[in-house]
Enzyme design. Structure first.
Site, PDB file in Angstrom:
ATOM      1  N   TYR A  30     -32.832  30.719 -36.715  1.00 32.19           N
ATOM      2  CA  TYR A  30     -33.535  31.986 -36.542  1.00 32.19           C
ATOM      3  C   TYR A  30     -32.616  33.144 -36.904  1.00 32.19           C
ATOM      4  O   TYR A  30     -31.411  32.978 -37.119  1.00 32.19           O
ATOM      5  CB  TYR A  30     -34.047  32.138 -35.110  1.00 32.19           C
ATOM      6  CG  TYR A  30     -32.989  32.459 -34.078  1.00 32.19           C
ATOM      7  CD1 TYR A  30     -32.853  33.750 -33.577  1.00 32.19           C
ATOM      8  CD2 TYR A  30     -32.133  31.473 -33.593  1.00 32.19           C
ATOM      9  CE1 TYR A  30     -31.885  34.053 -32.622  1.00 32.19           C
ATOM     10  CE2 TYR A  30     -31.168  31.758 -32.643  1.00 32.19           C
ATOM     11  CZ  TYR A  30     -31.047  33.059 -32.168  1.00 32.19           C
ATOM     12  OH  TYR A  30     -30.080  33.354 -31.230  1.00 32.19           O
ATOM     13  N   ARG A  49     -26.600  35.670 -43.511  1.00 31.20           N
ATOM     14  CA  ARG A  49     -26.333  34.810 -42.352  1.00 31.20           C
ATOM     15  C   ARG A  49     -27.444  33.776 -42.176  1.00 31.20           C
ATOM     16  O   ARG A  49     -27.174  32.618 -41.823  1.00 31.20           O
ATOM     17  CB  ARG A  49     -26.188  35.652 -41.075  1.00 31.20           C
ATOM     18  CG  ARG A  49     -25.795  34.829 -39.864  1.00 31.20           C
ATOM     19  CD  ARG A  49     -25.440  35.695 -38.665  1.00 31.20           C
ATOM     20  NE  ARG A  49     -26.586  36.444 -38.158  1.00 31.20           N
ATOM     21  CZ  ARG A  49     -26.548  37.239 -37.090  1.00 31.20           C
ATOM     22  NH1 ARG A  49     -25.412  37.402 -36.426  1.00 31.20           N
ATOM     23  NH2 ARG A  49     -27.624  37.891 -36.686  1.00 31.20           N
ATOM     24  N   ARG A  97     -42.213  11.795 -35.299  1.00 30.18           N
ATOM     25  CA  ARG A  97     -40.993  11.956 -34.497  1.00 30.18           C
ATOM     26  C   ARG A  97     -39.968  10.894 -34.854  1.00 30.18           C
ATOM     27  O   ARG A  97     -40.138   9.712 -34.557  1.00 30.18           O
ATOM     28  CB  ARG A  97     -41.297  11.913 -33.005  1.00 30.18           C
ATOM     29  CG  ARG A  97     -40.076  12.300 -32.157  1.00 30.18           C
ATOM     30  CD  ARG A  97     -40.328  12.190 -30.665  1.00 30.18           C
ATOM     31  NE  ARG A  97     -39.182  12.711 -29.921  1.00 30.18           N
ATOM     32  CZ  ARG A  97     -38.057  12.037 -29.704  1.00 30.18           C
ATOM     33  NH1 ARG A  97     -37.916  10.794 -30.179  1.00 30.18           N
ATOM     34  NH2 ARG A  97     -37.066  12.583 -29.023  1.00 30.18           N
ATOM     35  N   HIS A  99     -35.456  11.049 -35.489  1.00 28.95           N
ATOM     36  CA  HIS A  99     -34.297  11.932 -35.563  1.00 28.95           C
ATOM     37  C   HIS A  99     -33.896  12.241 -37.002  1.00 28.95           C
ATOM     38  O   HIS A  99     -33.504  13.375 -37.315  1.00 28.95           O
ATOM     39  CB  HIS A  99     -33.109  11.322 -34.810  1.00 28.95           C
ATOM     40  CG  HIS A  99     -33.248  11.375 -33.315  1.00 28.95           C
ATOM     41  ND1 HIS A  99     -34.165  10.626 -32.635  1.00 28.95           N
ATOM     42  CD2 HIS A  99     -32.572  12.100 -32.382  1.00 28.95           C
ATOM     43  CE1 HIS A  99     -34.067  10.878 -31.331  1.00 28.95           C
ATOM     44  NE2 HIS A  99     -33.104  11.772 -31.153  1.00 28.95           N
ATOM     45  N   LYS A 144     -26.937  29.864 -36.252  1.00 29.14           N
ATOM     46  CA  LYS A 144     -27.906  30.560 -35.402  1.00 29.14           C
ATOM     47  C   LYS A 144     -29.113  29.639 -35.208  1.00 29.14           C
ATOM     48  O   LYS A 144     -30.196  29.835 -35.775  1.00 29.14           O
ATOM     49  CB  LYS A 144     -28.306  31.896 -36.027  1.00 29.14           C
ATOM     50  CG  LYS A 144     -28.776  32.927 -35.007  1.00 29.14           C
ATOM     51  CD  LYS A 144     -28.761  34.325 -35.588  1.00 29.14           C
ATOM     52  CE  LYS A 144     -29.343  35.351 -34.633  1.00 29.14           C
ATOM     53  NZ  LYS A 144     -28.545  35.541 -33.399  1.00 29.14           N
ATOM     54  N   GLU A 176     -17.203  34.304 -26.728  1.00 20.74           N
ATOM     55  CA  GLU A 176     -18.193  35.363 -26.939  1.00 20.74           C
ATOM     56  C   GLU A 176     -19.038  35.466 -25.683  1.00 20.74           C
ATOM     57  O   GLU A 176     -18.694  34.895 -24.646  1.00 20.74           O
ATOM     58  CB  GLU A 176     -19.056  35.062 -28.165  1.00 20.74           C
ATOM     59  CG  GLU A 176     -19.801  33.735 -28.102  1.00 20.74           C
ATOM     60  CD  GLU A 176     -20.656  33.484 -29.343  1.00 20.74           C
ATOM     61  OE1 GLU A 176     -20.891  34.436 -30.116  1.00 20.74           O
ATOM     62  OE2 GLU A 176     -21.094  32.336 -29.534  1.00 20.74           O
ATOM     63  N   LEU A 200     -20.790  33.011 -32.848  1.00 20.27           N
ATOM     64  CA  LEU A 200     -21.725  33.442 -33.873  1.00 20.27           C
ATOM     65  C   LEU A 200     -21.103  34.593 -34.662  1.00 20.27           C
ATOM     66  O   LEU A 200     -20.553  35.533 -34.062  1.00 20.27           O
ATOM     67  CB  LEU A 200     -23.027  33.909 -33.235  1.00 20.27           C
ATOM     68  CG  LEU A 200     -24.106  34.324 -34.228  1.00 20.27           C
ATOM     69  CD1 LEU A 200     -24.678  33.093 -34.928  1.00 20.27           C
ATOM     70  CD2 LEU A 200     -25.215  35.100 -33.528  1.00 20.27           C
TER      71      LEU A 200
END
Length: 287
Positions: A30, A49, A97, A99, A144, A176, A200
Site C-alpha cells: 500500500y 516507493r 488458497r 501459499h 510497505k 522507528e 520504512l
C-alpha cells in the site's frame, strides 16, 4: 468516491472476492499520499516507493506512472476536501488458497480518499506522549506491506497507555515508530537512523533530511542507541499525516524540558514553508 479495478464508484458499492490474496494472506502493498489544496505531495517519490514495494514482493506494477497520476488526480477531483489522504492498495488478486504464487494473476487495485487530518495546533505547540516498545516485527520493514498486525498491536499498546505513538527498540537501538519515523536531537544535533530493512523509508523522513541539508541544520544519519534516545533533548515523529510532531514525554518521563524544542520549532517552520512552496509549484524539490 473510490477506485476499484478500473471503475470509480461509491465505496458502498465496492466488492472484493473473499479469496483475494490480500484478504487471505495479506499478500499486497500500500501507499499513503497526502494531498494539499488538491495537489498530491511528493507524488513521484510516493510512486517510486510503491514500485520498490511491488518489486520486493515480486508483483508487477499494474500501471505506469502517467496512468497512476491520471487516476490519482481524477480521484482527488471526485472528492470534496481540498486536503486529502489518498490510500493505494495493490494485492496479488483472487486465487485458490495456496501459499505459492498463482501462475496467473489479476491484481486487485484499490484507491480511496479520506479528509487529511494533520495534528491540531495544541499538539504542535505542546507535543505528544509516547511509549517505547520492543520491535517484534518481521525483518522486511522497508516493504510497505498490508500485513500490519504487529504495527497494529504496537500502536494499540500506545493508545492503551494514553499515548500517540510507540517508539520501537531492537537489539539496543531505536528503529522507528509503530506508524512513523523517529528523529532525535542531542546537543543541538539532529539524529536520524539510517535506512535499512528494519525501517520504512519515509517520504517525510527524506524531506526533513533535505531541509536540514538545505538550511545548514547540524545532523547525522547513524544508529541511535537506546541510551541516546532516553537522554535526548528532543524527539520527533514524522509521517505523511503527522508531518513533523514533537514527542515531549517518553515512558511518562519528560523529553528535555517537556516542551517542543528549538530545533523542532525550526524544522516545523521549514517544513510548513516547503509544503506551501511545493503546492504553489507542484513537482518542486529542495535544492
Amino acid at each position: 468516491m473510490i477506485y476499484l479495478n478500473g471503475e470509480f464508484m461509491p465505496i458502498e458499492q465496492a466488492r472484493i472476492p473473499v479469496l483475494d490474496r490480500g484478504f487471505i494472506f495479506g499478500d499486497g502493498v500500500y501507499e499513503v499520499i497526502p494531498v494539499y489544496s488538491r495537489h498530491p505531495f511528493r507524488l513521484a517519490e510516493h510512486l517510486r516507493r510503491l514500485q520498490d514495494s511491488l518489486n520486493s514482493i515480486k508483483l508487477v506494477n499494474p500501471h505506469d506512472d502517467p496512468t497512476w497520476m491520471r487516476l490519482i488526480q481524477h480521484l482527488v477531483e471526485l472528492n470534496e476536501p481540498e486536503d486529502q489522504s489518498l490510500y493505494i492498495q495493490i494485492t496479488r488478486g483472487p486465487a485458490k488458497r495456496d501459499h505459492a504464487f498463482p501462475k496467473q494473476i489479476t491484481p486487485t487495485v484499490f484507491l480511496m480518499s479520506n479528509p487529511l487530518t494533520t495534528p491540531p495546533q495544541q499538539q504542535v505547540s505542546e507535543g505528544v506522549p509516547a511509549i517505547t516498545a520492543v520491535d517484534n516485527r518481521w525483518l522486511r520493514c522497508d516493504i510497505k506491506a498490508i500485513a500490519l498486525l504487529p504495527n497494529v498491536l504496537l500502536r494499540q499498546e500506545a493508545v492503551e497507555a494514553g499515548c500517540v505513538e510507540a517508539v520501537l527498540l531492537r537489539d539496543g537501538f531505536m528503529t522507528e515508530g509503530a506508524a512513523s519515523n523517529i528523529f532525535v536531537v542531542r546537543n543541538g544535533v539532529m539524529l536520524a537512523p539510517p535506512k535499512n530493512h528494519l525501517m520504512l523509508p519515509g517520504i517525510t523522513y527524506d524531506v526533513v533530511l533535505e531541509l536540514a541539508r538545505a538550511h545548514g541544520l547540524r545532523h547525522e544519519v547513524r544508529e541511535i542507541p537506546e541510551a541516546e534516545l532516553r537522554s535526548a533533548g528532543e524527539i520527533w515523529m514524522t509521517s505523511s499525516t503527522k508531518e513533523v510532531l514533537a514527542i515531549t514525554r517518553l515512558d511518562d518521563a519528560p523529553v528535555g524540558d517537556g516542551r517542543p524544542g528549538p530545533v523542532f520549532a525550526r524544522m516545523f517552520a521549514l517544513y510548513q514553508d516547503y509544503k506551501n512552496q511545493v503546492m504553489r509549484v507542484p513537482g518542486m524539490g529542495v535544492e
